[in-house]
Write a protein that holds these residues in place. Structure first.
Motif, PDB file in Angstrom:
ATOM      1  N   LEU A   1       0.855  -1.184   0.000  1.00 13.43           N
ATOM      2  CA  LEU A   1       0.000   0.000   0.000  1.00 13.43           C
ATOM      3  C   LEU A   1       0.891   1.234   0.000  1.00 13.43           C
ATOM      4  CD1 LEU A   1      -2.987   0.710   0.045  1.00 13.43           C
ATOM      5  CD2 LEU A   1      -2.919   0.581   2.518  1.00 13.43           C
ATOM      6  N   VAL A   2       0.782   2.029  -1.056  1.00  9.72           N
ATOM      7  CA  VAL A   2       1.567   3.251  -1.197  1.00  9.72           C
ATOM      8  C   VAL A   2       0.723   4.413  -0.682  1.00  9.72           C
ATOM      9  CG1 VAL A   2       2.784   4.773  -2.802  1.00  9.72           C
ATOM     10  CG2 VAL A   2       2.769   2.293  -3.205  1.00  9.72           C
ATOM     11  N   ILE A   3       1.241   5.090   0.314  1.00  9.78           N
ATOM     12  CA  ILE A   3       0.545   6.214   0.938  1.00  9.78           C
ATOM     13  C   ILE A   3       1.149   7.504   0.410  1.00  9.78           C
ATOM     14  CG2 ILE A   3      -0.009   7.361   3.127  1.00  9.78           C
ATOM     15  CD1 ILE A   3      -1.241   4.557   2.920  1.00  9.78           C
ATOM     16  N   GLY A   4       0.320   8.332  -0.185  1.00 11.35           N
ATOM     17  CA  GLY A   4       0.802   9.604  -0.706  1.00 11.35           C
ATOM     18  C   GLY A   4       1.113  10.588   0.410  1.00 11.35           C
ATOM     19  N   LEU A   5       2.284  11.200   0.327  1.00  8.74           N
ATOM     20  CA  LEU A   5       2.679  12.241   1.287  1.00  8.74           C
ATOM     21  C   LEU A   5       2.605  13.596   0.588  1.00  8.74           C
ATOM     22  CD1 LEU A   5       5.770  10.887   3.252  1.00  8.74           C
ATOM     23  CD2 LEU A   5       3.377  10.951   3.945  1.00  8.74           C
ATOM     24  N   PRO A   6       1.689  14.445   1.024  1.00 11.09           N
ATOM     25  CA  PRO A   6       1.537  15.764   0.397  1.00 11.09           C
ATOM     26  C   PRO A   6       2.567  16.760   0.927  1.00 11.09           C
ATOM     27  CG  PRO A   6      -0.149  15.460   2.071  1.00 11.09           C
ATOM     28  CD  PRO A   6       0.652  14.178   2.008  1.00 11.09           C
ATOM     29  N   LEU A   7       3.814  16.540   0.547  1.00  5.20           N
ATOM     30  CA  LEU A   7       4.889  17.431   0.978  1.00  5.20           C
ATOM     31  C   LEU A   7       4.698  18.817   0.366  1.00  5.20           C
ATOM     32  CD1 LEU A   7       7.827  14.937   0.444  1.00  5.20           C
ATOM     33  CD2 LEU A   7       6.915  15.703   2.650  1.00  5.20           C
ATOM     34  N   ARG A   8       5.223  19.815   1.055  1.00  6.48           N
ATOM     35  CA  ARG A   8       5.216  21.169   0.504  1.00  6.48           C
ATOM     36  C   ARG A   8       6.167  21.212  -0.677  1.00  6.48           C
ATOM     37  NH1 ARG A   8       5.606  24.170   6.326  1.00  6.48           N
ATOM     38  NH2 ARG A   8       3.433  23.851   6.905  1.00  6.48           N
ATOM     39  N   MET A   9       6.034  22.229  -1.505  1.00  2.48           N
ATOM     40  CA  MET A   9       6.879  22.324  -2.704  1.00  2.48           C
ATOM     41  C   MET A   9       8.360  22.373  -2.355  1.00  2.48           C
ATOM     42  SD  MET A   9       4.966  21.797  -5.136  1.00  2.48           S
ATOM     43  CE  MET A   9       6.115  22.064  -6.467  1.00  2.48           C
ATOM     44  N   ASP A  10       8.698  22.882  -1.166  1.00  4.23           N
ATOM     45  CA  ASP A  10      10.111  22.922  -0.760  1.00  4.23           C
ATOM     46  C   ASP A  10      10.564  21.612  -0.120  1.00  4.23           C
ATOM     47  OD1 ASP A  10       8.972  22.977   1.764  1.00  4.23           O
ATOM     48  OD2 ASP A  10       9.740  24.962   2.294  1.00  4.23           O
TER      49      ASP A  10
ATOM     50  N   PRO B   1      -1.473  -5.497   9.868  1.00  2.00           N
ATOM     51  CA  PRO B   1      -0.061  -5.614  10.245  1.00  2.00           C
ATOM     52  C   PRO B   1       0.797  -6.386   9.249  1.00  2.00           C
ATOM     53  CG  PRO B   1      -1.425  -7.037  11.614  1.00  2.00           C
ATOM     54  CD  PRO B   1      -2.359  -6.193  10.792  1.00  2.00           C
ATOM     55  N   ASN B   2       0.198  -7.172   8.370  1.00  4.59           N
ATOM     56  CA  ASN B   2       0.980  -7.953   7.406  1.00  4.59           C
ATOM     57  C   ASN B   2       1.166  -7.240   6.069  1.00  4.59           C
ATOM     58  OD1 ASN B   2       1.298 -10.096   9.223  1.00  4.59           O
ATOM     59  ND2 ASN B   2      -0.736 -10.862   8.701  1.00  4.59           N
ATOM     60  N   MET B   3       0.581  -6.069   5.937  1.00  2.00           N
ATOM     61  CA  MET B   3       0.681  -5.295   4.705  1.00  2.00           C
ATOM     62  C   MET B   3       2.017  -4.549   4.681  1.00  2.00           C
ATOM     63  SD  MET B   3      -0.972  -4.229   1.907  1.00  2.00           S
ATOM     64  CE  MET B   3      -2.655  -4.684   2.302  1.00  2.00           C
ATOM     65  N   THR B   4       2.615  -4.431   3.503  1.00  2.29           N
ATOM     66  CA  THR B   4       3.797  -3.593   3.322  1.00  2.29           C
ATOM     67  C   THR B   4       3.325  -2.181   3.008  1.00  2.29           C
ATOM     68  OG1 THR B   4       5.086  -5.445   2.488  1.00  2.29           O
ATOM     69  CG2 THR B   4       5.878  -3.226   1.936  1.00  2.29           C
ATOM     70  N   PHE B   5       3.830  -1.206   3.735  1.00  2.87           N
ATOM     71  CA  PHE B   5       3.458   0.198   3.535  1.00  2.87           C
ATOM     72  C   PHE B   5       4.654   0.974   3.018  1.00  2.87           C
ATOM     73  CE2 PHE B   5       0.214  -1.225   6.381  1.00  2.87           C
ATOM     74  CZ  PHE B   5      -0.911  -0.488   6.045  1.00  2.87           C
ATOM     75  N   VAL B   6       4.381   1.864   2.078  1.00  2.00           N
ATOM     76  CA  VAL B   6       5.405   2.726   1.499  1.00  2.00           C
ATOM     77  C   VAL B   6       4.854   4.145   1.481  1.00  2.00           C
ATOM     78  CG1 VAL B   6       6.739   3.257  -0.584  1.00  2.00           C
ATOM     79  CG2 VAL B   6       6.229   0.875   0.000  1.00  2.00           C
ATOM     80  N   GLU B   7       5.663   5.097   1.919  1.00  2.00           N
ATOM     81  CA  GLU B   7       5.282   6.501   1.797  1.00  2.00           C
ATOM     82  C   GLU B   7       5.906   7.037   0.518  1.00  2.00           C
ATOM     83  OE1 GLU B   7       6.707   8.311   5.396  1.00  2.00           O
ATOM     84  OE2 GLU B   7       4.926   7.688   6.510  1.00  2.00           O
TER      85      GLU B   7
END
Length: 142
Positions: free
Chosen positions: A54-63, A85-91
């Motif tokens: 599961l890829v979790i989107g990180l809404p980083l600021r432009m900087d 708990p058995n899922m692989t997570f990626v930010e």
């Protein structure tokens, strides 16, 4: 093979994208209302679609700095980790995915009002496409 899913987490809606079973192509899948039942709906979707990562989107600021939106996304992901708990997570950095989704919709003649929810799923597919591309390049380099 298992699929990869991506989430574009907003305060009102969550865009969901899925890969094909080979992990090559990203496609918009759904838009979920961000309410208390959303965690169970995501868990059920991941189970039914045989999602392994599961890829979790990180809404980083432009900087590149993290703000309140990143903290909300990470808190959301923490609850999903507890439930799965058995899922692989990626930010994954999702900067400009919403802008890209709006551009795609504008190119096909859809207004923002006509495509309010669809843009969230397209944004999720753009962030998943970015992650899949990087992962597949790394695999090809080995």
């Amino acid at each position: 093979m298992s699929r990869v899913a991506a989430l574009d987490i907003g305060t009102v809606r969550i865009g969901v994208a899925l890969s094909d079973p080979l992990g090559i192509i990203a496609q918009p899948h759904a838009v979920l209302r961000n309410d208390p039942s959303v965690f169970e709906r995501i868990r059920e979707l991941c189970s039914a679609q045989e999602v392994e990562t599961l890829v979790i989107g990180l809404p980083l600021r432009m900087d590149g700095r993290a703000g309140a939106a990143v903290r909300r996304s990470r808190a959301f992901a923490a609850e999903l980790r507890r439930l799965m708990p058995n899922m692989t997570f990626v930010e994954w950095d999702e900067r400009l995915s919403s802008v890209g989704a709006e551009r795609v919709l504008r190119d096909v003649g859809k207004s923002a009002k006509q495509s309010r929810g669809l843009s969230d799923a397209i944004a999720a597919s753009l962030l998943l496409e970015g992650w899949l591309g990087t992962r597949n390049e790394e695999r090809g380099a080995r």
